[in-house]
Design a protein around this motif. Structure first.
Motif, PDB file in Angstrom:
ATOM      1  N   VAL A 279       0.924  -1.155   0.211  1.00  0.00           N
ATOM      2  CA  VAL A 279       0.062   0.212  -0.240  1.00  0.00           C
ATOM      3  C   VAL A 279       1.056   0.974   0.533  1.00  0.00           C
ATOM      4  O   VAL A 279       0.877   2.218  -1.369  1.00  0.00           O
ATOM      5  CB  VAL A 279      -0.534  -0.068   1.484  1.00  0.00           C
ATOM      6  CG1 VAL A 279      -1.973   0.983   1.404  1.00  0.00           C
ATOM      7  CG2 VAL A 279      -1.443  -1.122   1.086  1.00  0.00           C
ATOM      8  N   GLU A 280       1.628   1.155   0.953  1.00  0.00           N
ATOM      9  CA  GLU A 280       2.282   3.120   0.661  1.00  0.00           C
ATOM     10  C   GLU A 280       3.328   2.910   2.124  1.00  0.00           C
ATOM     11  O   GLU A 280       3.957   1.591   2.848  1.00  0.00           O
ATOM     12  CB  GLU A 280       1.453   3.706   1.945  1.00  0.00           C
ATOM     13  CG  GLU A 280       2.413   4.784   1.599  1.00  0.00           C
ATOM     14  CD  GLU A 280       1.270   6.476   1.840  1.00  0.00           C
ATOM     15  OE1 GLU A 280       1.441   7.761   2.495  1.00  0.00           O
ATOM     16  OE2 GLU A 280       0.410   5.970   2.180  1.00  0.00           O
ATOM     17  N   ALA A 281       5.301   3.017   1.065  1.00  0.00           N
ATOM     18  CA  ALA A 281       5.818   2.947   2.242  1.00  0.00           C
ATOM     19  C   ALA A 281       5.918   4.288   3.611  1.00  0.00           C
ATOM     20  O   ALA A 281       6.316   5.071   3.252  1.00  0.00           O
ATOM     21  CB  ALA A 281       7.191   2.856   1.692  1.00  0.00           C
ATOM     22  N   LEU A 282       6.403   3.663   5.091  1.00  0.00           N
ATOM     23  CA  LEU A 282       6.425   5.126   5.976  1.00  0.00           C
ATOM     24  C   LEU A 282       8.121   4.670   5.831  1.00  0.00           C
ATOM     25  O   LEU A 282       8.424   3.645   6.433  1.00  0.00           O
ATOM     26  CB  LEU A 282       5.379   4.723   7.038  1.00  0.00           C
ATOM     27  CG  LEU A 282       3.747   4.681   6.173  1.00  0.00           C
ATOM     28  CD1 LEU A 282       3.475   3.858   7.624  1.00  0.00           C
ATOM     29  CD2 LEU A 282       3.673   5.766   6.140  1.00  0.00           C
ATOM     30  N   GLY A 283       8.417   6.187   6.003  1.00  0.00           N
ATOM     31  CA  GLY A 283       9.688   6.487   6.068  1.00  0.00           C
ATOM     32  C   GLY A 283      10.184   7.437   7.326  1.00  0.00           C
ATOM     33  O   GLY A 283       9.108   7.431   8.053  1.00  0.00           O
ATOM     34  N   ARG A 284      11.282   7.675   8.031  1.00  0.00           N
ATOM     35  CA  ARG A 284      11.631   8.246   9.412  1.00  0.00           C
ATOM     36  C   ARG A 284      10.969   9.843   8.489  1.00  0.00           C
ATOM     37  O   ARG A 284      11.076  10.084  10.458  1.00  0.00           O
ATOM     38  CB  ARG A 284      13.089   8.213   9.182  1.00  0.00           C
ATOM     39  CG  ARG A 284      13.733   7.324   9.095  1.00  0.00           C
ATOM     40  CD  ARG A 284      15.412   7.353   9.614  1.00  0.00           C
ATOM     41  NE  ARG A 284      15.483   7.900  10.960  1.00  0.00           N
ATOM     42  CZ  ARG A 284      16.289   7.689  11.581  1.00  0.00           C
ATOM     43  NH1 ARG A 284      17.611   7.533  10.797  1.00  0.00           N
ATOM     44  NH2 ARG A 284      16.554   8.233  12.864  1.00  0.00           N
ATOM     45  N   GLN A 285      10.672  10.419   8.206  1.00  0.00           N
ATOM     46  CA  GLN A 285       9.814  11.826   7.749  1.00  0.00           C
ATOM     47  C   GLN A 285       8.709  11.594   8.268  1.00  0.00           C
ATOM     48  O   GLN A 285       8.426  12.752   8.558  1.00  0.00           O
ATOM     49  CB  GLN A 285      10.433  12.157   6.199  1.00  0.00           C
ATOM     50  CG  GLN A 285       8.910  10.876   5.614  1.00  0.00           C
ATOM     51  CD  GLN A 285       9.986   9.893   4.424  1.00  0.00           C
ATOM     52  OE1 GLN A 285      10.525  10.084   5.309  1.00  0.00           O
ATOM     53  NE2 GLN A 285       8.432   9.431   4.172  1.00  0.00           N
ATOM     54  N   HIS A 286       8.199  10.783   8.480  1.00  0.00           N
ATOM     55  CA  HIS A 286       6.283  10.495   9.745  1.00  0.00           C
ATOM     56  C   HIS A 286       7.178  10.420  10.406  1.00  0.00           C
ATOM     57  O   HIS A 286       7.894   9.477  11.611  1.00  0.00           O
ATOM     58  CB  HIS A 286       6.081   9.116   8.859  1.00  0.00           C
ATOM     59  CG  HIS A 286       5.682   9.549   7.570  1.00  0.00           C
ATOM     60  ND1 HIS A 286       6.545   8.919   6.755  1.00  0.00           N
ATOM     61  CD2 HIS A 286       4.509   9.691   6.804  1.00  0.00           C
ATOM     62  CE1 HIS A 286       5.666   8.885   5.361  1.00  0.00           C
ATOM     63  NE2 HIS A 286       4.662   9.659   5.634  1.00  0.00           N
ATOM     64  N   SER A 287       6.032  11.109  11.388  1.00  0.00           N
ATOM     65  CA  SER A 287       6.310  10.860  13.272  1.00  0.00           C
ATOM     66  C   SER A 287       5.322   9.940  13.349  1.00  0.00           C
ATOM     67  O   SER A 287       4.823   9.382  12.767  1.00  0.00           O
ATOM     68  CB  SER A 287       6.100  12.633  13.771  1.00  0.00           C
ATOM     69  OG  SER A 287       4.580  13.075  13.108  1.00  0.00           O
ATOM     70  N   PRO A 288       5.491   8.929  14.539  1.00  0.00           N
ATOM     71  CA  PRO A 288       4.486   8.396  14.676  1.00  0.00           C
ATOM     72  C   PRO A 288       3.100   8.528  14.651  1.00  0.00           C
ATOM     73  O   PRO A 288       1.897   8.030  14.593  1.00  0.00           O
ATOM     74  CB  PRO A 288       4.550   7.840  16.434  1.00  0.00           C
ATOM     75  CG  PRO A 288       6.692   8.792  16.638  1.00  0.00           C
ATOM     76  CD  PRO A 288       6.453   9.716  15.676  1.00  0.00           C
ATOM     77  N   GLN A 289       2.543  10.146  15.342  1.00  0.00           N
ATOM     78  CA  GLN A 289       1.264  10.058  14.502  1.00  0.00           C
ATOM     79  C   GLN A 289       0.927  10.178  13.447  1.00  0.00           C
ATOM     80  O   GLN A 289      -0.585   9.702  13.148  1.00  0.00           O
ATOM     81  CB  GLN A 289       0.828  11.978  15.619  1.00  0.00           C
ATOM     82  CG  GLN A 289       0.654  11.351  16.974  1.00  0.00           C
ATOM     83  CD  GLN A 289       2.538  12.051  17.421  1.00  0.00           C
ATOM     84  OE1 GLN A 289       3.404  12.323  17.018  1.00  0.00           O
ATOM     85  NE2 GLN A 289       2.213  11.132  19.051  1.00  0.00           N
ATOM     86  N   GLN A 290       1.610  11.144  12.620  1.00  0.00           N
ATOM     87  CA  GLN A 290       1.224  10.466  11.092  1.00  0.00           C
ATOM     88  C   GLN A 290       1.174   9.421  10.670  1.00  0.00           C
ATOM     89  O   GLN A 290       0.307   9.478  10.065  1.00  0.00           O
ATOM     90  CB  GLN A 290       2.665  12.160  10.504  1.00  0.00           C
ATOM     91  CG  GLN A 290       2.537  12.729  10.978  1.00  0.00           C
ATOM     92  CD  GLN A 290       4.075  13.490  10.656  1.00  0.00           C
ATOM     93  OE1 GLN A 290       4.781  13.305  10.357  1.00  0.00           O
ATOM     94  NE2 GLN A 290       3.387  15.186  10.134  1.00  0.00           N
ATOM     95  N   ALA A 291       2.423   8.621  10.755  1.00  0.00           N
ATOM     96  CA  ALA A 291       1.834   7.347  10.068  1.00  0.00           C
ATOM     97  C   ALA A 291       1.355   6.396  10.610  1.00  0.00           C
ATOM     98  O   ALA A 291       0.372   6.137   9.856  1.00  0.00           O
ATOM     99  CB  ALA A 291       3.624   6.252  11.011  1.00  0.00           C
ATOM    100  N   ALA A 292       0.502   6.726  11.662  1.00  0.00           N
ATOM    101  CA  ALA A 292      -0.998   6.151  12.517  1.00  0.00           C
ATOM    102  C   ALA A 292      -2.312   6.353  11.944  1.00  0.00           C
ATOM    103  O   ALA A 292      -2.700   5.960  11.749  1.00  0.00           O
ATOM    104  CB  ALA A 292      -0.482   6.455  14.069  1.00  0.00           C
ATOM    105  N   LYS A 293      -1.655   7.709  11.384  1.00  0.00           N
ATOM    106  CA  LYS A 293      -2.894   8.377  10.747  1.00  0.00           C
ATOM    107  C   LYS A 293      -2.852   8.032   9.475  1.00  0.00           C
ATOM    108  O   LYS A 293      -4.652   7.749   8.905  1.00  0.00           O
ATOM    109  CB  LYS A 293      -2.697  10.046  11.104  1.00  0.00           C
ATOM    110  CG  LYS A 293      -3.728  11.066  10.176  1.00  0.00           C
ATOM    111  CD  LYS A 293      -4.056  12.127  10.247  1.00  0.00           C
ATOM    112  CE  LYS A 293      -5.208  12.835   9.527  1.00  0.00           C
ATOM    113  NZ  LYS A 293      -4.490  14.434   9.599  1.00  0.00           N
ATOM    114  N   VAL A 294      -2.095   8.007   8.892  1.00  0.00           N
ATOM    115  CA  VAL A 294      -1.559   7.483   7.791  1.00  0.00           C
ATOM    116  C   VAL A 294      -2.691   6.189   7.924  1.00  0.00           C
ATOM    117  O   VAL A 294      -3.296   5.630   6.570  1.00  0.00           O
ATOM    118  CB  VAL A 294      -0.963   7.728   6.623  1.00  0.00           C
ATOM    119  CG1 VAL A 294      -0.092   6.928   5.641  1.00  0.00           C
ATOM    120  CG2 VAL A 294      -0.230   9.021   6.884  1.00  0.00           C
TER     121      VAL A 294
END
Length: 304
Positions: A279-294
């Motif tokens: 689906v999507e790759a989550l990198g180090r630029q995402h905070s835990p909150q941002q990644a959880a939202k995605v």
């Protein structure tokens, strides 16, 4: 002889002439105006007497009854607003047909439409991102595998079907990057689990199978989160999985016992859908909150 007959003929024609003049008098009376004075009234004749008698008769009740349409319209006539004071009338005149309630409803309806279109725009963007990875000519990320979990039990890619999975590749001897990313992964998982329990499976796949056996994985992952799933296997099995997920790693193949070495690997969280597709790759630029939202947005968009 002819002279004696002339007066007699006139006497005979006189009644006929008078009979012909009576309708004319009747017609003149019918079309005469009501305000004509009594002095100009023509002489009374039998015909005019009958006409005046008829006009003097009282009108029937049916002639004075209003049409049914007028009576119904009057009965159901809309009530008009009547102001009690001059100030009230002026205020109503200023506002016109609109009021503060209509303005509030208009603003709320506009805000609701803006929110709906923004939400749909973001959803369509996420859908395009997810579908772009499945298009023709795109490198496939993910695939089938058969490994062993941190409990020593066989674990395959089929065990992840039916729910989203968040896959991370690392190793237990990593000095700094892996611990930071696993802490981040634990926060992401807690946020998602609080809103959608059981919707995502957090998976840690080692890139160092020679040192990371099931026992080591179980002890190591328990320091971050007890819900993590640790997977290991042979060198060839790990190499195959890393290749399927397009993960770079530099683990040497033939390692002697006790030999110290470092492993380089890709630093991404791979979000996979319930069918096992990337689906999507989550990198180090995402905070835990941002990644959880995605992750939550993709979980909510999923339709079986």
């Amino acid at each position: 002889m002819s002279r004696s007959l002339a007066p007699s003929r006139l006497t005979l024609l006189r009644p006929l002439l008078q009979a012909q003049s009576q309708p004319q008098a009747c017609q003149r009376l019918l079309f005469s105006k009501r305000h004509v004075s009594s002095s100009s009234t023509p002489p009374t004749t039998p015909a005019t007497a009958n006409l005046t008698a008829r006009s003097a008769r009282p009108a029937s009740p049916q002639q004075h009854m209003p049409p049914p349409s007028l009576s119904i319209a009057g009965r159901y006539q809309q009530r008009r607003y009547k102001a009690k004071t001059v100030e009230e009338a002026r205020s109503r005149y200023r506002t016109g047909p609109f009021s503060w309630k209509a303005g509030v409803l208009f603003v709320l309806a506009g805000a609701g439409l803006v929110w709906y279109f923004e939400k749909e725009k973001k959803r369509m963007h996420r859908q395009r991102v997810a579908e772009a990875t499945k298009g023709v000519g795109k490198p496939k990320v993910g695939g089938d595998f058969n490994l062993v979990d941190h409990e020593g039990r066989p674990f395959s890619s089929a065990d992840l079907k039916g729910r989203y999975s968040l896959v991370y590749f690392g190793f237990t001897h990593c000095p700094d990057i892996c611990p930071e990313e696993l802490d981040k992964m634990a926060q992401m998982f807690d946020i998602v689990e609080a809103e959608k329990p059981g919707a995502v499976a957090p998976v840690f796949i080692t890139c160092d199978p020679a040192r990371d056996d099931p026992k080591v994985l179980k002890s190591y992952l328990a320091e971050f989160h007890r819900g993590f799933i640790g997977l290991t296997g042979t060198y060839d099995d790990i190499k195959q999985v890393c290749k399927a997920y397009r993960v770079y790693f530099s683990t040497p193949k033939d390692v002697k016992p006790g030999q110290d070495y470092l492993v380089d690997h890709s630093i991404y969280f791979y979000l996979m859908d319930p069918e096992g597709d990337f689906v999507e790759a989550l990198g180090r630029q995402h905070s835990p909150q941002q990644a959880a939202k995605v992750i939550l947005e993709h979980v909510k968009d999923w339709k079986k």
